[in-house]
Design a protein around this motif. Sequence first.
Motif, mmCIF file in Angstrom:
data_model
loop_
_atom_site.group_PDB
_atom_site.id
_atom_site.type_symbol
_atom_site.label_atom_id
_atom_site.label_comp_id
_atom_site.label_asym_id
_atom_site.label_seq_id
_atom_site.Cartn_x
_atom_site.Cartn_y
_atom_site.Cartn_z
ATOM 1 N N SER A 169 -5.987 15.198 3.198
ATOM 2 C CA SER A 169 -6.110 15.412 1.756
ATOM 3 C C SER A 169 -5.295 16.598 1.270
ATOM 4 C CB SER A 169 -7.586 15.614 1.379
ATOM 5 O OG SER A 169 -8.346 14.469 1.692
ATOM 6 N N ALA A 170 -5.111 17.601 2.115
ATOM 7 C CA ALA A 170 -4.382 18.801 1.713
ATOM 8 C C ALA A 170 -2.896 18.546 1.527
ATOM 9 C CB ALA A 170 -4.597 19.911 2.734
ATOM 10 N N THR A 171 -2.397 17.372 1.967
ATOM 11 C CA THR A 171 -0.979 17.050 1.796
ATOM 12 C C THR A 171 -0.715 16.303 0.491
ATOM 13 O OG1 THR A 171 -1.134 14.909 2.917
ATOM 14 C CG2 THR A 171 -0.743 16.850 4.299
ATOM 15 N N LEU A 172 -1.763 15.951 -0.243
ATOM 16 C CA LEU A 172 -1.616 15.135 -1.446
ATOM 17 C C LEU A 172 -1.613 15.999 -2.698
ATOM 18 C CD1 LEU A 172 -4.070 12.247 -0.534
ATOM 19 C CD2 LEU A 172 -1.631 12.462 -0.019
ATOM 20 N N ALA A 173 -0.823 15.584 -3.675
ATOM 21 C CA ALA A 173 -0.702 16.363 -4.904
ATOM 22 C C ALA A 173 -2.007 16.443 -5.685
ATOM 23 C CB ALA A 173 0.398 15.766 -5.792
ATOM 24 N N ASP A 174 -2.900 15.493 -5.449
ATOM 25 C CA ASP A 174 -4.185 15.511 -6.162
ATOM 26 C C ASP A 174 -5.349 15.845 -5.220
ATOM 27 O OD1 ASP A 174 -4.209 13.062 -4.741
ATOM 28 O OD2 ASP A 174 -5.641 12.225 -6.161
ATOM 29 N N GLY A 175 -5.042 16.242 -3.977
ATOM 30 C CA GLY A 175 -6.104 16.560 -3.030
ATOM 31 C C GLY A 175 -6.986 15.377 -2.697
ATOM 32 N N ASN A 176 -6.494 14.157 -2.955
ATOM 33 C CA ASN A 176 -7.241 12.911 -2.754
ATOM 34 C C ASN A 176 -8.486 12.823 -3.625
ATOM 35 O OD1 ASN A 176 -7.559 10.337 -1.585
ATOM 36 N ND2 ASN A 176 -9.086 11.120 -0.165
ATOM 37 N N LEU A 177 -8.463 13.457 -4.775
ATOM 38 C CA LEU A 177 -9.584 13.317 -5.705
ATOM 39 C C LEU A 177 -9.579 11.944 -6.372
ATOM 40 C CD1 LEU A 177 -9.613 16.868 -7.330
ATOM 41 C CD2 LEU A 177 -11.296 15.914 -5.748
ATOM 42 N N VAL A 178 -8.380 11.356 -6.538
ATOM 43 C CA VAL A 178 -8.309 10.012 -7.125
ATOM 44 C C VAL A 178 -7.424 9.057 -6.325
ATOM 45 C CG1 VAL A 178 -8.708 10.904 -9.451
ATOM 46 C CG2 VAL A 178 -6.369 10.530 -8.692
ATOM 47 N N THR A 179 -6.529 9.570 -5.495
ATOM 48 C CA THR A 179 -5.547 8.725 -4.809
ATOM 49 C C THR A 179 -6.180 7.588 -4.029
ATOM 50 O OG1 THR A 179 -3.923 10.497 -4.628
ATOM 51 C CG2 THR A 179 -3.725 8.701 -3.069
ATOM 52 N N GLY A 180 -7.261 7.870 -3.306
ATOM 53 C CA GLY A 180 -7.857 6.855 -2.456
ATOM 54 C C GLY A 180 -8.748 5.873 -3.175
ATOM 55 N N GLY A 181 -8.864 5.981 -4.493
ATOM 56 C CA GLY A 181 -9.696 5.044 -5.235
ATOM 57 C C GLY A 181 -11.139 5.472 -5.369
ATOM 58 N N ALA A 182 -11.479 6.653 -4.861
ATOM 59 C CA ALA A 182 -12.826 7.196 -4.975
ATOM 60 C C ALA A 182 -12.754 8.696 -4.727
ATOM 61 C CB ALA A 182 -13.772 6.551 -3.967
ATOM 62 N N THR A 183 -13.691 9.419 -5.292
ATOM 63 C CA THR A 183 -13.764 10.856 -5.050
ATOM 64 C C THR A 183 -14.826 11.112 -3.996
ATOM 65 O OG1 THR A 183 -13.184 11.265 -7.372
ATOM 66 C CG2 THR A 183 -14.082 13.116 -6.131
ATOM 67 N N GLY A 215 1.666 14.433 10.405
ATOM 68 C CA GLY A 215 2.610 14.723 9.337
ATOM 69 C C GLY A 215 3.382 13.471 9.020
ATOM 70 N N GLY A 216 4.682 13.612 8.887
ATOM 71 C CA GLY A 216 5.535 12.449 8.716
ATOM 72 C C GLY A 216 5.322 11.745 7.413
ATOM 73 N N GLY A 217 4.836 10.477 7.487
ATOM 74 C CA GLY A 217 4.799 9.631 6.312
ATOM 75 C C GLY A 217 3.539 9.727 5.507
ATOM 76 N N ARG A 218 2.788 10.858 5.573
ATOM 77 C CA ARG A 218 1.513 10.915 4.867
ATOM 78 C C ARG A 218 1.680 10.833 3.361
ATOM 79 N NH1 ARG A 218 -0.898 16.039 7.943
ATOM 80 N NH2 ARG A 218 1.221 16.686 7.467
ATOM 81 N N ALA A 219 2.705 11.488 2.829
ATOM 82 C CA ALA A 219 2.890 11.452 1.379
ATOM 83 C C ALA A 219 3.209 10.044 0.921
ATOM 84 C CB ALA A 219 4.002 12.410 0.967
ATOM 85 N N ALA A 220 4.096 9.364 1.678
ATOM 86 C CA ALA A 220 4.438 7.980 1.320
ATOM 87 C C ALA A 220 3.218 7.093 1.437
ATOM 88 C CB ALA A 220 5.550 7.475 2.241
ATOM 89 N N LEU A 221 2.402 7.322 2.449
ATOM 90 C CA LEU A 221 1.196 6.530 2.644
ATOM 91 C C LEU A 221 0.239 6.719 1.482
ATOM 92 C CD1 LEU A 221 -0.873 4.921 4.206
ATOM 93 C CD2 LEU A 221 -1.431 6.978 5.495
ATOM 94 N N ALA A 222 0.084 7.951 1.041
ATOM 95 C CA ALA A 222 -0.838 8.220 -0.052
ATOM 96 C C ALA A 222 -0.417 7.479 -1.312
ATOM 97 C CB ALA A 222 -0.888 9.719 -0.324
ATOM 98 N N LEU A 223 0.874 7.466 -1.575
ATOM 99 C CA LEU A 223 1.349 6.749 -2.754
ATOM 100 C C LEU A 223 1.076 5.261 -2.619
ATOM 101 C CD1 LEU A 223 4.737 8.578 -3.365
ATOM 102 C CD2 LEU A 223 2.604 8.849 -4.616
ATOM 103 N N ALA A 224 1.142 4.749 -1.389
ATOM 104 C CA ALA A 224 0.910 3.319 -1.173
ATOM 105 C C ALA A 224 -0.536 2.947 -1.413
ATOM 106 C CB ALA A 224 1.305 2.936 0.251
ATOM 107 N N VAL A 225 -1.436 3.890 -1.240
ATOM 108 C CA VAL A 225 -2.856 3.590 -1.361
ATOM 109 C C VAL A 225 -3.174 3.015 -2.733
ATOM 110 C CG1 VAL A 225 -5.171 4.589 -1.365
ATOM 111 C CG2 VAL A 225 -3.485 5.378 0.281
ATOM 112 N N MET A 226 -2.681 3.663 -3.776
ATOM 113 C CA MET A 226 -3.034 3.249 -5.122
ATOM 114 C C MET A 226 -1.869 2.614 -5.873
ATOM 115 S SD MET A 226 -6.183 3.847 -5.514
ATOM 116 C CE MET A 226 -6.381 3.812 -7.289
ATOM 117 N N ALA A 227 -0.777 2.310 -5.176
ATOM 118 C CA ALA A 227 0.373 1.706 -5.834
ATOM 119 C C ALA A 227 -0.048 0.420 -6.528
ATOM 120 C CB ALA A 227 1.470 1.422 -4.816
#
Length: 285
Positions: free
Chosen positions: A145-159, A16-28
């Motif tokens: 992926s379940a913690t991300l607003a987009d389910g990691n469909l685009v956040t990580g730079g690939a689906t 848990g913890g910083g996963r949301a912040a981490l996800a935003l950092a991925v594609m910032a």
Amino acid sequence: MVERQRDRGRARRGHGGGRAALALAVMAGIVASACGCGASGGAAADGADGGTAAVRGAAGTLVAAGSARAVTSMEMAAGGTRVTIRGEGGYDFRRRIGSLTVTLPKDPTGSPEHRPITELLSPSLLYMKNRGAGVPAGKWVRIDSATLADGNLVTGGATDPLTAAELLGSAGKVSFAGTEDLAGTSVRHYRGVADLGAAARGAAPYARGALAAAVRGKGFGSAAVPFDAYVDGEGRLRKVRQRFTYLNQGKPVTVASTTVLYGFGARVSVLLPRAADIYAGRVRD
């Protein structure tokens, strides 16, 4: 493009913890500065061609195929400048896990290119190495992926290729656009529109969490996902291009995600990181 490599083993749920912040950092600095463009539409009616069934059954056909090499791309554009994230690798559809070497574009300021990012993929988890300031060398970051607003469909730079195929399970308005040659393979080209909500309800358990998160998190401005799918003579999905309406600070951004699959049956062997190699701290842009 962003290509995906192979992976093996069973993924565990992320911290848990910083996963949301981490996800935003991925594609910032990438998604945040881009807006995409995509096209959709239909040609001849599907009719007796069986296109709807072929497209909706893409995930099951890939699992039956076992594994494949993969090439993916994620494209966005803003102010006439197109940003493309590229990569390559492979995917084990039976183990539901893969690996990509992802290359980010140069910064608009002309600063040096980023180091390639290694991504280990599954429909529920994403592991990344060489992404995010403050992460010690050799350490991995992990996102559920379940913690991300987009389910990691685009956040990580690939689906994730298997999640992309599961999304096609909700395909509607499917039309046959003709027969084409794709790298020496004859494929049938179909166009249609998938629905995130319907896909989440009908997906296999391994992909349901990520797709449901994309609906629940409201990371997209529309549940409709126009697509182009290319299926070979054995019913295998060879290429899929999906266009998502991603919300960036409340503004809609069209992100086009493309996955190309080839080399079916290729050996896929990737080890998941040890618990001691996973970084649990905060990631900076």
